[in-house]
Motif scaffolding. Sequence first.
Motif, mmCIF file in Angstrom:
data_model
loop_
_atom_site.group_PDB
_atom_site.id
_atom_site.type_symbol
_atom_site.label_atom_id
_atom_site.label_comp_id
_atom_site.label_asym_id
_atom_site.label_seq_id
_atom_site.Cartn_x
_atom_site.Cartn_y
_atom_site.Cartn_z
ATOM 1 N N LEU A 59 81.006 103.646 27.290
ATOM 2 C CA LEU A 59 82.153 103.151 27.542
ATOM 3 C C LEU A 59 82.361 103.678 28.975
ATOM 4 N N HIS A 60 83.071 102.463 29.442
ATOM 5 C CA HIS A 60 82.804 102.937 31.421
ATOM 6 C C HIS A 60 84.350 101.925 31.644
ATOM 7 N N PHE A 61 84.835 102.355 32.040
ATOM 8 C CA PHE A 61 86.366 101.940 32.647
ATOM 9 C C PHE A 61 86.918 102.382 33.851
ATOM 10 N N ASP A 62 87.368 101.249 34.574
ATOM 11 C CA ASP A 62 88.021 101.913 36.376
ATOM 12 C C ASP A 62 88.863 101.385 36.267
ATOM 13 N N ILE A 63 90.449 101.779 36.571
ATOM 14 C CA ILE A 63 91.828 100.862 37.397
ATOM 15 C C ILE A 63 91.840 100.626 38.705
ATOM 16 N N LYS A 64 91.864 99.299 38.872
ATOM 17 C CA LYS A 64 91.465 99.074 39.833
ATOM 18 C C LYS A 64 93.217 97.975 40.663
ATOM 19 N N GLY A 66 96.563 98.459 39.457
ATOM 20 C CA GLY A 66 96.893 98.804 38.137
ATOM 21 C C GLY A 66 96.319 97.516 37.344
ATOM 22 N N LYS A 67 95.353 97.754 37.293
ATOM 23 C CA LYS A 67 94.813 96.797 36.106
ATOM 24 C C LYS A 67 93.228 97.677 35.724
ATOM 25 N N ILE A 68 93.409 97.665 34.389
ATOM 26 C CA ILE A 68 92.318 98.608 33.674
ATOM 27 C C ILE A 68 91.142 97.234 33.885
ATOM 28 N N TRP A 69 90.277 98.394 34.155
ATOM 29 C CA TRP A 69 88.443 97.116 33.916
ATOM 30 C C TRP A 69 87.992 97.797 33.283
ATOM 31 N N ILE A 70 87.604 97.269 31.907
ATOM 32 C CA ILE A 70 86.425 97.418 31.067
ATOM 33 C C ILE A 70 85.298 97.095 31.407
ATOM 34 N N GLN A 71 84.447 98.148 32.246
ATOM 35 C CA GLN A 71 83.143 97.425 33.018
ATOM 36 C C GLN A 71 81.895 97.639 31.860
ATOM 37 N N TYR A 72 82.056 98.438 30.763
ATOM 38 C CA TYR A 72 81.049 98.073 29.658
ATOM 39 C C TYR A 72 81.531 98.860 28.414
ATOM 40 N N LEU A 95 88.560 92.127 31.580
ATOM 41 C CA LEU A 95 86.512 91.869 31.151
ATOM 42 C C LEU A 95 85.881 91.908 31.975
ATOM 43 N N GLY A 96 85.547 92.901 32.666
ATOM 44 C CA GLY A 96 84.587 92.578 33.539
ATOM 45 C C GLY A 96 83.023 93.367 33.706
ATOM 46 N N GLY A 107 91.616 85.150 26.923
ATOM 47 C CA GLY A 107 92.572 85.614 26.944
ATOM 48 C C GLY A 107 93.369 87.105 27.684
ATOM 49 N N TYR A 108 92.690 87.366 28.279
ATOM 50 C CA TYR A 108 92.763 88.956 29.221
ATOM 51 C C TYR A 108 92.869 87.634 30.644
ATOM 52 N N SER A 109 93.124 88.931 31.856
ATOM 53 C CA SER A 109 92.869 89.095 33.187
ATOM 54 C C SER A 109 91.843 88.154 33.826
#
Length: 111
Positions: A59-64, A66-72, A95-96, A107-109
């Motif tokens: 799993l890989h997440f970033d916060i950019k 003010g939003k959570i980016w699901i990178q993987y 959903l990066g 349905g997401y940002s």
Amino acid sequence: MDKLQQYRKIIRQILTEQAHPYTYSNDVEAEIICDTEHDHYQLAYVGWEGQQRIFSLILHFDIKDGKIWIQYNGTETAIAKVMTEKGVPASDIVLGFHSPFKRQFSGYSIT
């Protein structure tokens, strides 16, 4: 608790919940990596299976912005759905791993 702290806590919870023991070798560890200064978060398996080196990002997440980016997402779990169940609005999840064009249908940002 402010939104950024809440999102960091939720991400750490999800990483911990998804950090299952590696079943093929006792020499492989699930590592949770949290860079709270730059807001990068990962779950990886690291170690050895016999003579085979194991390094696998799960799993890989970033916060950019003010939003959570699901990178993987290398799991079978719908991680974005888990996040919404934990209180993150869909408008704060990106959903990066999808192209910008494809995100509009998720349905997401978008960004």
